[in-house]
Design a protein around this motif. Structure first.
Motif, PDB file in Angstrom:
ATOM      1  N   ARG A 179      34.757 -45.232   1.849  1.00 46.52           N
ATOM      2  CA  ARG A 179      36.182 -45.317   1.564  1.00 46.52           C
ATOM      3  C   ARG A 179      36.937 -45.789   2.800  1.00 46.52           C
ATOM      4  NH1 ARG A 179      38.075 -39.143   0.449  1.00 46.52           N
ATOM      5  NH2 ARG A 179      36.469 -39.358  -1.161  1.00 46.52           N
ATOM      6  N   ARG A 180      38.044 -46.459   2.551  1.00 46.82           N
ATOM      7  CA  ARG A 180      38.945 -46.841   3.641  1.00 46.82           C
ATOM      8  C   ARG A 180      40.363 -46.492   3.218  1.00 46.82           C
ATOM      9  NH1 ARG A 180      38.721 -52.337   7.064  1.00 46.82           N
ATOM     10  NH2 ARG A 180      37.261 -51.039   8.220  1.00 46.82           N
ATOM     11  N   TYR A 181      41.066 -45.788   4.085  1.00 42.84           N
ATOM     12  CA  TYR A 181      42.406 -45.325   3.751  1.00 42.84           C
ATOM     13  C   TYR A 181      43.411 -46.473   3.828  1.00 42.84           C
ATOM     14  CZ  TYR A 181      40.644 -40.617   3.638  1.00 42.84           C
ATOM     15  OH  TYR A 181      39.936 -39.486   3.293  1.00 42.84           O
ATOM     16  N   ILE A 182      44.409 -46.393   2.947  1.00 44.93           N
ATOM     17  CA  ILE A 182      45.409 -47.442   2.847  1.00 44.93           C
ATOM     18  C   ILE A 182      46.775 -46.792   2.619  1.00 44.93           C
ATOM     19  CG2 ILE A 182      45.139 -47.731   0.338  1.00 44.93           C
ATOM     20  CD1 ILE A 182      45.487 -50.765   0.814  1.00 44.93           C
ATOM     21  N   SER A 183      47.805 -47.457   3.084  1.00 42.55           N
ATOM     22  CA  SER A 183      49.180 -46.995   2.904  1.00 42.55           C
ATOM     23  C   SER A 183      50.054 -48.231   2.744  1.00 42.55           C
ATOM     24  CB  SER A 183      49.638 -46.188   4.128  1.00 42.55           C
ATOM     25  OG  SER A 183      49.729 -47.045   5.257  1.00 42.55           O
ATOM     26  N   PRO A 184      51.287 -48.065   2.279  1.00 41.78           N
ATOM     27  CA  PRO A 184      52.176 -49.228   2.202  1.00 41.78           C
ATOM     28  C   PRO A 184      52.316 -49.948   3.551  1.00 41.78           C
ATOM     29  CG  PRO A 184      53.117 -47.403   0.974  1.00 41.78           C
ATOM     30  CD  PRO A 184      51.909 -46.855   1.685  1.00 41.78           C
ATOM     31  N   LYS A 185      52.410 -49.180   4.630  1.00 43.09           N
ATOM     32  CA  LYS A 185      52.575 -49.786   5.951  1.00 43.09           C
ATOM     33  C   LYS A 185      51.360 -50.618   6.328  1.00 43.09           C
ATOM     34  CE  LYS A 185      53.567 -48.621  10.785  1.00 43.09           C
ATOM     35  NZ  LYS A 185      53.856 -47.509  11.745  1.00 43.09           N
ATOM     36  N   ILE A 186      50.164 -50.061   6.115  1.00 44.54           N
ATOM     37  CA  ILE A 186      48.932 -50.787   6.450  1.00 44.54           C
ATOM     38  C   ILE A 186      48.783 -52.029   5.585  1.00 44.54           C
ATOM     39  CG2 ILE A 186      46.406 -50.670   6.390  1.00 44.54           C
ATOM     40  CD1 ILE A 186      46.677 -47.680   7.098  1.00 44.54           C
ATOM     41  N   ALA A 187      48.980 -51.862   4.274  1.00 40.29           N
ATOM     42  CA  ALA A 187      48.788 -52.977   3.344  1.00 40.29           C
ATOM     43  C   ALA A 187      49.768 -54.108   3.615  1.00 40.29           C
ATOM     44  CB  ALA A 187      48.923 -52.480   1.909  1.00 40.29           C
ATOM     45  N   ASN A 188      51.020 -53.757   3.835  1.00 40.21           N
ATOM     46  CA  ASN A 188      52.036 -54.791   4.037  1.00 40.21           C
ATOM     47  C   ASN A 188      51.960 -55.434   5.412  1.00 40.21           C
ATOM     48  OD1 ASN A 188      53.022 -54.422   1.437  1.00 40.21           O
ATOM     49  ND2 ASN A 188      54.443 -52.810   2.096  1.00 40.21           N
ATOM     50  N   SER A 207      42.763 -53.254 -10.137  1.00 41.56           N
ATOM     51  CA  SER A 207      42.537 -52.713  -8.795  1.00 41.56           C
ATOM     52  C   SER A 207      42.478 -51.193  -8.903  1.00 41.56           C
ATOM     53  CB  SER A 207      43.661 -53.109  -7.828  1.00 41.56           C
ATOM     54  OG  SER A 207      43.577 -54.446  -7.433  1.00 41.56           O
ATOM     55  N   PHE A 208      41.730 -50.571  -7.976  1.00 40.59           N
ATOM     56  CA  PHE A 208      41.583 -49.120  -8.019  1.00 40.59           C
ATOM     57  C   PHE A 208      41.854 -48.535  -6.642  1.00 40.59           C
ATOM     58  CE2 PHE A 208      39.281 -50.728 -11.604  1.00 40.59           C
ATOM     59  CZ  PHE A 208      39.594 -49.826 -12.620  1.00 40.59           C
ATOM     60  N   ILE A 209      42.913 -47.717  -6.561  1.00 39.09           N
ATOM     61  CA  ILE A 209      43.244 -46.964  -5.366  1.00 39.09           C
ATOM     62  C   ILE A 209      43.141 -45.489  -5.735  1.00 39.09           C
ATOM     63  CG2 ILE A 209      45.030 -46.432  -3.657  1.00 39.09           C
ATOM     64  CD1 ILE A 209      46.192 -49.214  -4.164  1.00 39.09           C
ATOM     65  N   TYR A 210      42.473 -44.715  -4.887  1.00 36.64           N
ATOM     66  CA  TYR A 210      42.168 -43.323  -5.198  1.00 36.64           C
ATOM     67  C   TYR A 210      42.987 -42.390  -4.316  1.00 36.64           C
ATOM     68  CZ  TYR A 210      38.244 -45.804  -7.253  1.00 36.64           C
ATOM     69  OH  TYR A 210      37.487 -46.690  -7.974  1.00 36.64           O
ATOM     70  N   LYS A 211      43.087 -41.120  -4.732  1.00 40.70           N
ATOM     71  CA  LYS A 211      43.870 -40.125  -4.020  1.00 40.70           C
ATOM     72  C   LYS A 211      42.971 -39.134  -3.286  1.00 40.70           C
ATOM     73  CE  LYS A 211      47.817 -40.159  -7.226  1.00 40.70           C
ATOM     74  NZ  LYS A 211      48.663 -39.322  -8.117  1.00 40.70           N
ATOM     75  N   ASP A 212      43.389 -38.773  -2.082  1.00 43.18           N
ATOM     76  CA  ASP A 212      42.772 -37.710  -1.301  1.00 43.18           C
ATOM     77  C   ASP A 212      43.918 -36.868  -0.753  1.00 43.18           C
ATOM     78  OD1 ASP A 212      41.328 -36.038   0.313  1.00 43.18           O
ATOM     79  OD2 ASP A 212      40.717 -37.578   1.756  1.00 43.18           O
ATOM     80  N   GLY A 213      44.379 -35.907  -1.578  1.00 42.20           N
ATOM     81  CA  GLY A 213      45.588 -35.184  -1.224  1.00 42.20           C
ATOM     82  C   GLY A 213      46.771 -36.133  -1.246  1.00 42.20           C
ATOM     83  N   LYS A 215      46.952 -38.668   0.811  1.00 38.29           N
ATOM     84  CA  LYS A 215      46.468 -39.960   1.287  1.00 38.29           C
ATOM     85  C   LYS A 215      45.935 -40.795   0.127  1.00 38.29           C
ATOM     86  CE  LYS A 215      45.117 -38.340   5.906  1.00 38.29           C
ATOM     87  NZ  LYS A 215      43.992 -38.217   6.867  1.00 38.29           N
ATOM     88  N   ARG A 216      45.870 -42.106   0.351  1.00 37.37           N
ATOM     89  CA  ARG A 216      45.327 -43.044  -0.621  1.00 37.37           C
ATOM     90  C   ARG A 216      44.207 -43.838   0.045  1.00 37.37           C
ATOM     91  NH1 ARG A 216      48.216 -40.121  -2.823  1.00 37.37           N
ATOM     92  NH2 ARG A 216      49.869 -40.522  -4.355  1.00 37.37           N
ATOM     93  N   TYR A 217      43.198 -44.196  -0.730  1.00 41.92           N
ATOM     94  CA  TYR A 217      42.103 -44.988  -0.193  1.00 41.92           C
ATOM     95  C   TYR A 217      41.519 -45.890  -1.280  1.00 41.92           C
ATOM     96  CZ  TYR A 217      38.925 -41.644  -2.494  1.00 41.92           C
ATOM     97  OH  TYR A 217      38.272 -40.866  -3.419  1.00 41.92           O
ATOM     98  N   TYR A 218      40.819 -46.907  -0.825  1.00 45.76           N
ATOM     99  CA  TYR A 218      40.040 -47.737  -1.743  1.00 45.76           C
ATOM    100  C   TYR A 218      38.576 -47.668  -1.329  1.00 45.76           C
ATOM    101  CZ  TYR A 218      40.307 -51.354   1.930  1.00 45.76           C
ATOM    102  OH  TYR A 218      40.225 -52.051   3.105  1.00 45.76           O
TER     103      TYR A 218
END
Length: 227
Positions: A179-188, A207-213, A215-218
């Motif tokens: 998994r690799r964590y992603i956020s609006p800031k990172i993606a944009n 597309s599939f983005i998953y939840k970890d509390g 946090k979001r990750y793909y």
């Protein structure tokens, strides 16, 4: 700049400049996943700095051909071969267009989904699968009997479509994932508007983005596809 990497106990060195990407965690997972026999011909598609091609040679492939359509990478690639004491041919090719046959094909390709064209080194078309679909079709034609395709796929790039094509042409198994964590800031930061586009793709099941509390990750998958 020279960096060091260790893949499965094999120590490697890489020279990098502004034209190439640093071997990342996805590269490491691909390197851990590939299996190559000593009499096999291996092709590394979209080689860039040559990390996976060099790993294939270190694993014992009798011959490795590294292909990339971007010849700007060739100088860094050749320097990395010297640094790691391997003899590997660099060949200009759009995927496997200029390749006849192979026993093993390794492909960690551009697959960032976006509605309009962005950098060739990352863009995979509107759903991220343009290069992935092409390499699956080409690999089925050009692999020898019992040959293997090692393909890296992110969950952002319509993985259901990719898996459907793989299962149509090959015997398939998932051999690694991370998994690799992603956020609006990172993606944009990668591409303005990217995060909202991913959310719109997720609503469509593309597309599939998953939840970890909070946090979001793909996910990044490595598939082994046997002909």
């Amino acid at each position: 700049m020279i960096i060091k990497r260790n893949y499965n106990g094999i120590s490697l060195k890489f020279s990098l400049d502004d034209t190439t990407y640093k071997p990342d965690k996805f590269t490491r997972l691909m390197a851990k996943s590939i299996v190559i026999g000593i009499s096999e011909l291996a092709i590394d598609v979209g080689t860039g700095s040559g990390a996976l091609a060099i790993m294939a040679k270190k694993l014992g492939a009798s011959k490795v051909i590294a292909v990339d359509i971007v010849t700007d990478f060739k100088r860094v690639f050749e320097k990395n071969c010297i640094l790691n004491h391997v003899d590997i041919k660099f060949k200009k090719s759009n995927l496997l267009n200029n390749i006849k046959k192979a026993d093993v094909i390794i492909a960690n390709l551009a697959q960032t989904p976006f509605p309009k064209k962005i950098r060739d080194s990352v863009w995979g078309g509107p759903d991220g699968t343009d290069q992935l679909r092409k390499i699956i079709y080409q690999s089925h034609k050009k692999l020898n009997k019992n040959g293997r395709l090692y393909l890296g796929v992110v969950s952002l790039a319509n993985p259901k479509r990719v898996k459907s094509l793989l299962y149509k042409h090959f015997k398939v198994r998932t051999i690694n994932e991370m998994r690799r964590y992603i956020s609006p800031k990172i993606a944009n930061k990668w591409q303005p508007g990217f995060y909202n586009y991913l959310l719109s793709q997720q609503k469509k099941g593309l597309s599939f983005i998953y939840k970890d509390g909070k946090k979001r990750y793909y996910k990044f998958y490595v598939y082994e596809a046997i002909k």
